[in-house]
Design a protein around this motif. Structure first.
Motif, mmCIF file in Angstrom:
data_model
loop_
_atom_site.group_PDB
_atom_site.id
_atom_site.type_symbol
_atom_site.label_atom_id
_atom_site.label_comp_id
_atom_site.label_asym_id
_atom_site.label_seq_id
_atom_site.Cartn_x
_atom_site.Cartn_y
_atom_site.Cartn_z
ATOM 1 N N ARG A 204 -12.874 14.370 13.045
ATOM 2 C CA ARG A 204 -12.823 14.736 14.460
ATOM 3 C C ARG A 204 -13.936 15.735 14.757
ATOM 4 N NH1 ARG A 204 -7.452 14.893 12.531
ATOM 5 N NH2 ARG A 204 -6.052 13.374 13.527
ATOM 6 N N ILE A 205 -14.307 15.834 16.024
ATOM 7 C CA ILE A 205 -15.410 16.718 16.417
ATOM 8 C C ILE A 205 -15.108 18.175 16.084
ATOM 9 C CG2 ILE A 205 -14.587 16.991 18.810
ATOM 10 C CD1 ILE A 205 -17.555 16.954 19.660
ATOM 11 N N THR A 253 -1.102 16.396 7.814
ATOM 12 C CA THR A 253 -1.851 15.313 7.171
ATOM 13 C C THR A 253 -3.338 15.359 7.519
ATOM 14 O OG1 THR A 253 -1.177 13.878 9.009
ATOM 15 C CG2 THR A 253 0.086 13.717 6.974
ATOM 16 N N SER A 254 -3.685 16.137 8.546
ATOM 17 C CA SER A 254 -5.095 16.268 8.915
ATOM 18 C C SER A 254 -5.868 17.104 7.907
ATOM 19 C CB SER A 254 -5.216 16.897 10.309
ATOM 20 O OG SER A 254 -4.724 16.030 11.301
ATOM 21 N N LYS A 255 -5.154 17.944 7.150
ATOM 22 C CA LYS A 255 -5.801 18.696 6.081
ATOM 23 C C LYS A 255 -5.914 17.749 4.889
ATOM 24 C CE LYS A 255 -5.648 23.030 3.503
ATOM 25 N NZ LYS A 255 -4.924 24.286 3.232
ATOM 26 N N ARG A 256 -7.103 17.245 4.654
ATOM 27 C CA ARG A 256 -7.251 16.140 3.718
ATOM 28 C C ARG A 256 -8.578 16.233 2.967
ATOM 29 N NH1 ARG A 256 -8.645 15.160 8.797
ATOM 30 N NH2 ARG A 256 -10.343 13.758 9.348
ATOM 31 N N GLY A 325 -12.352 -4.678 4.831
ATOM 32 C CA GLY A 325 -11.142 -4.997 4.077
ATOM 33 C C GLY A 325 -10.411 -3.807 3.486
ATOM 34 N N VAL A 326 -10.705 -2.595 3.958
ATOM 35 C CA VAL A 326 -10.002 -1.401 3.472
ATOM 36 C C VAL A 326 -8.554 -1.447 3.962
ATOM 37 C CG1 VAL A 326 -9.953 1.127 3.485
ATOM 38 C CG2 VAL A 326 -12.151 -0.090 3.525
ATOM 39 N N SER A 327 -7.614 -1.042 3.124
ATOM 40 C CA SER A 327 -6.201 -1.118 3.487
ATOM 41 C C SER A 327 -5.853 -0.133 4.600
ATOM 42 C CB SER A 327 -5.327 -0.813 2.263
ATOM 43 O OG SER A 327 -5.419 0.553 1.922
ATOM 44 N N ILE A 328 -4.779 -0.459 5.342
ATOM 45 C CA ILE A 328 -4.336 0.395 6.442
ATOM 46 C C ILE A 328 -3.944 1.784 5.928
ATOM 47 C CG2 ILE A 328 -2.712 0.623 8.366
ATOM 48 C CD1 ILE A 328 -4.682 -1.743 8.514
ATOM 49 N N ALA A 329 -3.290 1.819 4.785
ATOM 50 C CA ALA A 329 -2.848 3.093 4.216
ATOM 51 C C ALA A 329 -4.040 3.993 3.900
ATOM 52 C CB ALA A 329 -2.018 2.847 2.964
ATOM 53 N N THR A 330 -5.111 3.409 3.366
ATOM 54 C CA THR A 330 -6.300 4.194 3.022
ATOM 55 C C THR A 330 -7.006 4.697 4.274
ATOM 56 O OG1 THR A 330 -6.623 2.905 0.998
ATOM 57 C CG2 THR A 330 -8.512 4.152 1.811
ATOM 58 N N ILE A 331 -7.123 3.824 5.286
ATOM 59 C CA ILE A 331 -7.746 4.234 6.557
ATOM 60 C C ILE A 331 -6.953 5.375 7.184
ATOM 61 C CG2 ILE A 331 -8.326 3.515 8.912
ATOM 62 C CD1 ILE A 331 -8.783 0.691 7.816
ATOM 63 N N SER A 332 -5.637 5.240 7.160
ATOM 64 C CA SER A 332 -4.759 6.267 7.720
ATOM 65 C C SER A 332 -4.950 7.608 7.026
ATOM 66 C CB SER A 332 -3.297 5.814 7.612
ATOM 67 O OG SER A 332 -2.429 6.756 8.205
ATOM 68 N N ALA A 333 -5.069 7.580 5.684
ATOM 69 C CA ALA A 333 -5.259 8.812 4.904
ATOM 70 C C ALA A 333 -6.621 9.439 5.182
ATOM 71 C CB ALA A 333 -5.108 8.503 3.417
ATOM 72 N N LEU A 334 -7.656 8.616 5.295
ATOM 73 C CA LEU A 334 -8.996 9.131 5.575
ATOM 74 C C LEU A 334 -9.082 9.783 6.953
ATOM 75 C CD1 LEU A 334 -11.174 6.225 4.121
ATOM 76 C CD2 LEU A 334 -11.094 8.575 3.262
ATOM 77 N N HIS A 337 -4.112 10.619 9.805
ATOM 78 C CA HIS A 337 -3.002 10.242 10.679
ATOM 79 C C HIS A 337 -1.671 10.587 10.028
ATOM 80 C CE1 HIS A 337 -5.345 7.074 13.243
ATOM 81 N NE2 HIS A 337 -5.594 8.314 13.604
ATOM 82 N N GLN A 338 -0.656 10.835 10.851
ATOM 83 C CA GLN A 338 0.662 11.195 10.339
ATOM 84 C C GLN A 338 1.376 10.004 9.721
ATOM 85 O OE1 GLN A 338 2.112 13.255 14.014
ATOM 86 N NE2 GLN A 338 2.623 14.897 12.607
ATOM 87 N N SER A 339 1.023 8.798 10.146
ATOM 88 C CA SER A 339 1.672 7.598 9.616
ATOM 89 C C SER A 339 0.752 6.400 9.775
ATOM 90 C CB SER A 339 2.993 7.338 10.351
ATOM 91 O OG SER A 339 2.731 7.009 11.711
#
Length: 363
Positions: A204-205, A253-256, A325-334, A337-339
């Motif tokens: 995020r900015i 989850t934003s602290k990653r 082809g990256v998985s939804i779970a991986t995109i979410s973690a990168l 996102h909370q879920s």
């Protein structure tokens, strides 16, 4: 020990006890409420809030709260100020002052009905999107929920309100060609690092503005998102001021941690050699987000690209991941996102194109 005139007492267990008048019985006798704290100063501050909250009941022979929504909102905002991040508190305050209290503030809180709230939603809906209406509504729900917990209301009047339907997120990713053009320009531009970071990490900015060199481990090529920079509005009476604040990321989850590509790591290493401060973008102090947006605007103009909002770069990162082809779970973690549901809801249009590809493959 008794603090005279304050109704504050030191208990045998070491705690301080504060007493305030909640109301009066039919014969005029006071009905007291009690609060406790280990620190005198903290209890005194909370007791002042409770006395102000119940001041409307001192002259009535009832324990029914007689204050308006304005009265309660003032107490509630003061009470939650130290419980929220400055940016969140500023957001709550601005929404109450701008979108809630001008329409409902004058009404006695006990008298606010579902009809009042339905009419209010129609009024603010003329100038706000359905999603924005829902966000403002949630602030009011929190305000009423606190009143119910204080037994000032029997039931939250928001319970049966009709809300406008949610609209899908309409922020679109830029095309692959546009991204290639913009990235090439940003890589050579003296102010292009923020754009490169957004396109390669999805940050995020505010997270980019708050990034420090200490957050980057060049030995493992890992970046850690630890803080965010925002300009928030502070309302003090009739004076409206803004200030830059450094805070924690949007959610837990934003602290990653985000792995860095070889090219980005090399790009950052070169940038660090010319840096003389702790912040990656601003040196000794952070660059504020709106200046980063201005840099992006100028870069787009220089290569004849249409106007691109900075948040579109985050969406573009997610879309490119999806296309690879990256998985939804991986995109979410990168993305932090909370879920995964939030990721699915946000990028439903991009997922639809992938669904079409899947259908075409098996047909």
């Amino acid at each position: 020990m008794v603090r005279k005139g304050e109704n504050i007492y030191k208990r045998k267990d070491g705690r301080w006890e504060g007493r305030y008048i909640k109301g009066r019985r039919s014969d005029g006798r006071a009905v007291y409420g009690y609060i406790y704290h280990t620190k005198y100063t903290d209890l005194k501050e909370k007791l002042l809030t409770m006395k102000a909250l119940y001041s409307h009941n001192y002259i009535f022979k009832t324990i029914t709260y007689r204050g308006t929504l304005n009265d309660w909102a003032s107490c509630w905002l003061k009470e939650i100020q130290n419980q929220l991040k400055p940016s969140t508190y500023a957001s709550y305050t601005n929404k109450m002052i701008k979108h809630v209290l001008p329409f409902l503030g004058h009404i006695p809180m006990q008298s606010i009905t579902t009809h009042n709230l339905d009419e209010w939603i129609k009024k603010i809906g003329k100038n706000l999107s359905p999603n924005s209406v829902r966000i403002v509504y949630q602030v009011l729900v929190s305000c009423f929920t606190a009143a119910v917990k204080r037994e000032l209301l029997i039931e939250n009047p928001c319970k049966h309100v009709t809300l406008p339907k949610k609209k899908l997120n309409n922020i679109k990713a830029i095309t692959t060609d546009q991204q290639k053009t913009l990235k090439e320009k940003a890589s050579k531009h003296p102010k292009g690092l923020a754009v490169v970071l957004a396109l390669e990490t999805g940050m995020r900015i505010g997270e980019i503005a708050g990034l420090k060199w200490e957050d980057i481990d060049f030995s493992t090529n890992i970046l850690t998102v630890k803080r965010t920079i925002q300009r928030i509005q502070l309302i003090n009476g009739t004076t409206k001021k803004t200030q830059i604040v450094e805070g924690t990321p949007k959610t837990t989850t934003s602290k990653r941690t985000i792995p860095l590509s070889k090219n980005l790591s090399q790009f950052l290493t070169k940038q660090k050699q010319n840096s003389n401060g702790s912040f990656v973008l601003g040196g000794c102090k952070p660059v504020e987000p709106r200046l980063i947006s201005f840099w992006l605007k100028k870069m787009c103009q220089s290569v004849d690209l249409p106007h691109i909002r900075f948040h579109q770069l985050r969406h573009s990162f997610a879309t490119r991941c999806l296309e690879k082809g990256v998985s939804i779970a991986t995109i979410s973690a990168l993305l932090g996102h909370q879920s995964t549901k939030m990721t699915l809801d946000t990028y439903i249009n991009s997922f639809m194109s992938e669904k079409r590809k899947a259908i075409n493959l098996i047909s």
